[in-house]
Design a protein around this motif. Structure first.
Motif, short mmCIF file in Angstrom:
data_model
loop_
_atom_site.label_atom_id
_atom_site.label_comp_id
_atom_site.label_asym_id
_atom_site.label_seq_id
_atom_site.Cartn_x
_atom_site.Cartn_y
_atom_site.Cartn_z
N THR A 85 62.40 33.17 51.26
CA THR A 85 62.37 32.17 50.19
C THR A 85 62.45 30.76 50.78
OG1 THR A 85 63.45 33.71 48.68
CG2 THR A 85 63.48 31.40 48.05
N ARG B 129 59.23 29.74 52.20
CA ARG B 129 58.25 29.30 51.19
C ARG B 129 58.45 27.82 50.87
NH1 ARG B 129 58.94 33.23 48.36
NH2 ARG B 129 60.03 32.57 46.48
N ALA C 157 52.76 32.20 52.10
CA ALA C 157 53.90 31.80 51.28
C ALA C 157 53.88 32.54 49.94
CB ALA C 157 53.89 30.29 51.05
N SER C 158 52.69 32.72 49.37
CA SER C 158 52.58 33.44 48.10
C SER C 158 53.00 34.89 48.24
CB SER C 158 51.14 33.37 47.58
OG SER C 158 50.77 32.04 47.33
N THR D 49 55.24 36.01 50.24
CA THR D 49 56.70 36.07 50.31
C THR D 49 57.33 36.00 48.92
OG1 THR D 49 57.10 33.68 50.57
CG2 THR D 49 56.72 34.97 52.58
N ASP D 50 56.60 35.47 47.94
CA ASP D 50 57.10 35.41 46.56
C ASP D 50 57.40 36.83 46.07
OD1 ASP D 50 57.71 34.76 43.95
OD2 ASP D 50 55.62 34.60 43.34
N ASP E 243 58.64 28.78 44.14
CA ASP E 243 57.34 29.14 43.57
C ASP E 243 56.73 27.96 42.82
OD1 ASP E 243 58.02 31.63 44.50
OD2 ASP E 243 58.57 32.41 42.53
N LEU F 282 55.67 25.07 45.17
CA LEU F 282 54.46 25.42 45.92
C LEU F 282 53.22 25.28 45.05
CD1 LEU F 282 53.19 26.54 48.57
CD2 LEU F 282 53.57 28.84 47.63
#
Length: 193
Positions: A12, A15, A44-45, A47-48, A73, A76
């Motif tokens: 997190t 991200r 990064a998405s 890791t969401d 989230d 980003l």
């Protein structure tokens, strides 16, 4: 008291740290910098989904992680949309950006208020919200990539998917408001400025 640094929490935090990297790459005047920004955005998405999955599976959920995950989230997505709008200003993209960012602000405020009155679960993340997120992340990644790939006009396809994401964004916001309406429509004597 220090927060225990677990792998889900590190994902997190990663991200959040990816946001300035996406920005830097977006503006870097070298070949394929935009594509590198898209790759960082995609990672990064991912890791969401991954951070929440791992936190639940390993029972490493934390209050700080639960707070930071949706913030990461939203930041980003918002920053990426603003970058795309800066790059290609237009009425439709400005409207879509406003709808998506505005919805995130409104739903976050709604969830906070519902938590204050003890009915937060009425506006928990729904399947429609998850579908919206999938379209949104895919669209933004394709628009960040910008170049044609294997003969496919990724920016154009991404823009079309972003329109779908905006429609889903409005639908999910309406669903959240409907779920919250009984609490919102109660008449009480308390007033807030």
């Amino acid at each position: 008291m220090l927060v225990k640094l677990t792998l889900p929490l590190m994902l997190t935090l990663g991200r959040v740290m990816a946001i300035p990297v996406v920005m830097l790459l977006f503006f870097l005047p070298v070949p394929y910098a935009r594509q590198a920004a898209a790759v960082v955005f995609i990672l990064a998405s991912i890791t969401d989904w991954l951070d929440g999955f791992l936190a639940r599976r390993w029972q490493q959920e934390s209050r700080f992680g639960a707070f930071l995950d949706p913030v990461a989230d939203k930041l980003l997505v918002a920053v990426s949309l603003v970058l795309l709008l800066y790059d290609r200003p237009g009425v439709l993209l400005a409207l879509i950006t406003s709808v998506i960012i505005g919805r995130e602000i409104a739903v976050s405020a709604l969830r906070e208020w519902m938590a204050e009155i003890g009915t937060r679960r009425n506006v928990a993340v729904s399947w429609l919200g998850k579908l919206k997120t999938g379209f949104q992340m895919t669209a933004i990644a394709m628009m960040l990539w910008q170049l044609t790939l294997f003969g496919l006009p990724l920016y154009t396809i991404g823009f079309a998917l972003l329109i779908v994401a905006a429609v889903l964004t409005l639908q999910s916001m309406i669903a959240y408001l409907q779920a919250a309406w009984p609490a919102l429509s109660q008449d009480d004597q308390a007033t807030d400025a």
